[in-house]
Design an enzyme around this catalytic site. Structure first.
Site: not given
Length: 311
Positions: A136, A188
C-alpha cells in the site's frame, strides 16, 4: 472543492492521525457499528466470511489487516505473524483473494531495514503459496521509501507476487507510473486519501481526476495487469472508453473498490464480465481508516453524528 468541504476534509484527515482519539473512538459502540459499513470485522474470521460472500457474487478481494504506524519491533513481528496466518487461511479456504500490506506496519517509520526484512518475509510466504502482496501507499513522506522497497522486492520475487499502489493526487505519480511499468510492476491506481501539501499534491479535484486519467492510460498501454481503483463513475467510464479504444479484452485489467462503498457499481461491473477486486479491511485498529473514508465524503459526518446522538 469548495472551502467548507475542503476544511471538513482537512479536519477529518487531521483527526485520523491523532493517537489519543484512536482508543476512545474504538470503545464507542455506536461508532463501531457505523464503522462496520466499511470494515469487515475485528477478527480474521469476520473478514474471511465477508470475502466468501464477495466471491459468491463473482468478485475477488484483497485482505488488509488494519494496524498502521506500528512503533516497536515486536509490534511489527506481530503484523508479520498475522499476515502469514492470513495467507495460510486464504490457501486453506480456497478464497479468491490476495493481501495488501502497509510498510508502516512493518516498521518503516523507525527502521527501514527492518521494514524491508518484514515485508520480504510476507512476500516470500505469498510466493510460496502462489499468492500476491500489494504494498500500500501511505502519506507522501514515505512515497519514495515505499517505492524503493517495492522495487527491491519485485527484483527478487517478480510481478506475480508483489505490486505497488500509486495515488493520482500526487504530482509525481505519472513519472512513477512510467518507471514502474518499465519494470513490469503491477500497480493499483487510486486517487489518494491523506492530507498533503499543495507542494506535492494537486489541491483541486479536477486536477486529481485529470491525472488519474493520464496515469490510467499509461497503465493500460503497458501490457501489465493493473488495478484501476475508483468509485467515481466518470473515472470508470473513462477507463472503459479507453480500454475499448485500445481493443483491450475485459480481463486485461481489474477494477478495484473498497468494502462497503458503491456496492451497486461493484456488482454491475462484475456482472458485465469485468474482474472486480474489493479491498477488505479488518482488525481492531480501524479508526484512522474509518476517518479517511469519512473524509472522502464529509457529508457523511452528519450521518455519523446523528447516529451517535441516538446512541
Amino acid at each position: 472543492m469548495n472551502a467548507t468541504t475542503g476544511l471538513s476534509r482537512s479536519a477529518l484527515l487531521f483527526l485520523s492521525r491523532q493517537e489519543g482519539l484512536k482508543h476512545a473512538a474504538t470503545r464507542l459502540g455506536p461508532l463501531r457499528e457505523l464503522a462496520s459499513r466499511f470494515i469487515a470485522g475485528e477478527q480474521l474470521e469476520d473478514a474471511v466470511e465477508a470475502v466468501k460472500a464477495l466471491n459468491a457474487q463473482g468478485m475477488m478481494a484483497s485482505f488488509d489487516h488494519l494496524n498502521e504506524a506500528v512503533r516497536t519491533p515486536e509490534g511489527t513481528r506481530d503484523e508479520v505473524r498475522e499476515y502469514r496466518r492470513l495467507l495460510a487461511r486464504i490457501d486453506a479456504q480456497g478464497v479468491r483473494a490476495n493481501v495488501s500490506l502497509k510498510l508502516t506496519q512493518c516498521g518503516l517509520m523507525f527502521d527501514r531495514a527492518l521494514a524491508l526484512e518484514n515485508a520480504r518475509t510476507v512476500v516470500a510466504e505469498a510466493a510460496a503459496r502462489q499468492s500476491f502482496v500489494r504494498i500500500d501507499m501511505e502519506q507522501s513522506e514515505v512515497t519514495q521509501a515505499t517505492l524503493d522497497t517495492v522495487n527491491a522486492l519485485h527484483a527478487e520475487f517478480g510481478e506475480a507476487h508483489v505490486g505497488a499502489v500509486l495515488q493520482s493526487y500526487l504530482r509525481r505519480t505519472e513519472a512513477d507510473a512510467q518507471a514502474l511499468c518499465a519494470r513490469r510492476v503491477r500497480i493499483r491506481l487510486c486517487k489518494g486519501a491523506y492530507l498533503e501539501s499543495p507542494r506535492v499534491a494537486f489541491p483541486d479535484k479536477q486536477d486529481v481526476d485529470a491525472n488519474f486519467v493520464r496515469v490510467m492510460r499509461v497503465l493500460l498501454d503497458s501490457g501489465v495487469y493493473h488495478g484501476i481503483a475508483t468509485h467515481d463513475e466518470r473515472m470508470v467510464d473513462a477507463t472503459l472508453e479507453y480500454a475499448a479504444k485500445q481493443h483491450l479484452p475485459k480481463g486485461a485489467f481489474e477494477f478495484q473498490m473498497l468494502y462497503g462503498i458503491r456496492r451497486d457499481l461493484q456488482l454491475r461491473l462484475a456482472q458485465d464480465g469485468f474482474p472486480v477486486r474489493i479491498y477488505v479491511p479488518y482488525g481492531r485498529s480501524w479508526y484512522p481508516y474509518f476517518m479517511r473514508r469519512l473524509a472522502e465524503r464529509p457529508a457523511n459526518v452528519w450521518f455519523v453524528m446523528k447516529n451517535l446522538l441516538k446512541g
